[in-house]
Design an enzyme around this catalytic site. Sequence first.
Site, PDB file in Angstrom:
ATOM      1  N   LYS A 117       0.829  -1.211   0.000  1.00  0.00           N
ATOM      2  CA  LYS A 117       0.000   0.000   0.000  1.00  0.00           C
ATOM      3  C   LYS A 117       0.868   1.266   0.000  1.00  0.00           C
ATOM      4  CE  LYS A 117      -4.441  -1.783   1.217  1.00  0.00           C
ATOM      5  NZ  LYS A 117      -5.718  -1.682   1.882  1.00  0.00           N
ATOM      6  N   LYS A 199      -3.371  -9.782  -6.589  1.00  0.00           N
ATOM      7  CA  LYS A 199      -4.686 -10.230  -6.121  1.00  0.00           C
ATOM      8  C   LYS A 199      -5.788  -9.276  -6.603  1.00  0.00           C
ATOM      9  CE  LYS A 199      -5.739  -8.034  -1.722  1.00  0.00           C
ATOM     10  NZ  LYS A 199      -6.599  -8.119  -0.588  1.00  0.00           N
ATOM     11  N   LYS A 202     -10.739  -4.583  -4.508  1.00  0.00           N
ATOM     12  CA  LYS A 202     -11.862  -3.692  -4.822  1.00  0.00           C
ATOM     13  C   LYS A 202     -11.427  -2.249  -4.991  1.00  0.00           C
ATOM     14  CE  LYS A 202     -13.637  -4.409  -0.235  1.00  0.00           C
ATOM     15  NZ  LYS A 202     -12.592  -3.961   0.711  1.00  0.00           N
TER      16      LYS A 202
HETATM   17  P1  ATP Z   1      -8.772  -3.130  -0.596  1.00  0.00           P
HETATM   18  O1  ATP Z   1      -8.726  -3.202  -2.096  1.00  0.00           O
HETATM   19  O2  ATP Z   1      -9.525  -1.956  -0.064  1.00  0.00           O
HETATM   20  O3  ATP Z   1      -7.437  -3.323   0.047  1.00  0.00           O
HETATM   21  P2  ATP Z   1      -9.655  -5.821  -0.526  1.00  0.00           P
HETATM   22  O4  ATP Z   1     -10.479  -6.065  -1.739  1.00  0.00           O
HETATM   23  O5  ATP Z   1      -8.292  -6.357  -0.508  1.00  0.00           O
HETATM   24  O6  ATP Z   1      -9.661  -4.313  -0.138  1.00  0.00           O
HETATM   25  P3  ATP Z   1     -10.432  -6.352   2.202  1.00  0.00           P
HETATM   26  O7  ATP Z   1     -11.515  -5.547   2.765  1.00  0.00           O
HETATM   27  O8  ATP Z   1      -9.035  -5.953   2.553  1.00  0.00           O
HETATM   28  O9  ATP Z   1     -10.531  -6.420   0.635  1.00  0.00           O
HETATM   29  O10 ATP Z   1     -10.632  -7.881   2.557  1.00  0.00           O
HETATM   30  C1  ATP Z   1     -11.810  -8.497   2.978  1.00  0.00           C
HETATM   31  C2  ATP Z   1     -11.643  -9.991   2.970  1.00  0.00           C
HETATM   32  O11 ATP Z   1     -11.583 -10.478   1.635  1.00  0.00           O
HETATM   33  C3  ATP Z   1     -10.358 -10.475   3.647  1.00  0.00           C
HETATM   34  O12 ATP Z   1     -10.653 -11.642   4.371  1.00  0.00           O
HETATM   35  C4  ATP Z   1      -9.455 -10.798   2.518  1.00  0.00           C
HETATM   36  O13 ATP Z   1      -8.538 -11.815   2.844  1.00  0.00           O
HETATM   37  C5  ATP Z   1     -10.429 -11.284   1.473  1.00  0.00           C
HETATM   38  N1  ATP Z   1      -9.928 -11.039   0.133  1.00  0.00           N
HETATM   39  C6  ATP Z   1      -9.616  -9.823  -0.387  1.00  0.00           C
HETATM   40  N2  ATP Z   1      -9.202  -9.939  -1.656  1.00  0.00           N
HETATM   41  C7  ATP Z   1      -9.245 -11.263  -1.942  1.00  0.00           C
HETATM   42  C8  ATP Z   1      -8.934 -12.029  -3.108  1.00  0.00           C
HETATM   43  N3  ATP Z   1      -8.512 -11.453  -4.211  1.00  0.00           N
HETATM   44  N4  ATP Z   1      -9.099 -13.363  -3.054  1.00  0.00           N
HETATM   45  C9  ATP Z   1      -9.545 -13.967  -1.928  1.00  0.00           C
HETATM   46  N5  ATP Z   1      -9.854 -13.305  -0.799  1.00  0.00           N
HETATM   47  C10 ATP Z   1      -9.716 -11.974  -0.795  1.00  0.00           C
END
Ligand code: ATP
Length: 334
Positions: A117, A199, A202
Amino acid sequence: MAETVKKKVIFSGIQPTGVFTLGNYLGALQNWVKLQDEYRCVYSVVDLHSLTVRQDPKQLRANSLNSLALLLACGIDPEKSVLFLQSHAYTHTELAWVLDCYIPFGELSRMTQFKDKSQRHPENINAGLFNYPALMAADILAYNADLVPVGVDQKQHLELTRNVAARFNGIYGDTFVVPEPYIPKEGGKIMSLADPTKKMSKSDDNPKAFISILDTPETVVKKIKSAVTDSEAEVAYREGKDGVNNLLTIYSVCSGVSIAEAEREFASAGYGDFKLAVAEAVNARLRPVREEYARLIEDKAYLTQCCRQGAERALAISSRILTKVYKKVGLVAK
Ligand code: ATP
Ligand code: LTN
């Protein structure tokens, strides 16, 4: 006398940084739903964590309520589970401060999410981003959670949570439960459609990189059609085929068949047909969630009431643990 078996406690959180993605759903949320019957579940929209990246206030407020509605639409039952906004329970930030004082600087410096980040937002590498794992540890330890269902990207933060819990217990005697991660075997890491070595996230700047769970069926088809693959035209799960591997994982988790079965099913298919089948499987999975969300988001009174009830229940549990911690470290009782 009949012995009552105490249900284990689950805690997990998700940031309201946008509409949840297929990665969030397959890696985390669908497990949250499944676990509700067997465990005492506490689920939080972790709005305070989102402040580590600059947010538009209006958007954050809207996203937080939308996230709550999305969780309900995915199947979280507010009667079975405690569902609340993190900022509605003051206990999390207060406990985070105490934990901060028991986490070495070096341990925080090793966190890969911090490094990623910081690279993505070089203009705003703030202390909150650095201390993020302490707040996450507080979320979990404030409920004495036994298990934490997360995607594999959060494993390192869980390890840090376990370390600080054990360290604190070592100094002051048994206080915290040392939690275990609960990571799905398949779907634990769904990759970006635009760059399958990263990965799916969002908050990705490129909307083609992720499928949001509210994308229309047509958008899902378009995004999957444009997903990066390779030039081999062979649907097989193999090293070096990151794009195809990712689509096979998505297909397998959405339609409930194994990767090996999916490989057989598409052995003689081209990427075009394969991608259409993946999009269909995704749409079949997301359709009920979209429909339920459309209904819930109109009912603001219900959403507000869910928030209030959730916060009350969250505070009832976490304030007891915070009081215990304050006492152990030597703060004067109020
Ligand atoms: P941001 O983009 O704001 O960092 P994010 O999409 O990574 O957010 P989080 O809110 O950080 O999502 O994560 C919520 C949950 O979803 C966590 O348990 C995380 O491990 C899971 N998660 C996030 N991205 C993935 C992915 N690409 N595949 C599987 N699990 C995911
Ligand atoms: N850091 C997590 C979100 C999160 C979380 C938590 C997950 C905050 N607090 C407590 C599990 C338990 C993330 O970025 N996905």
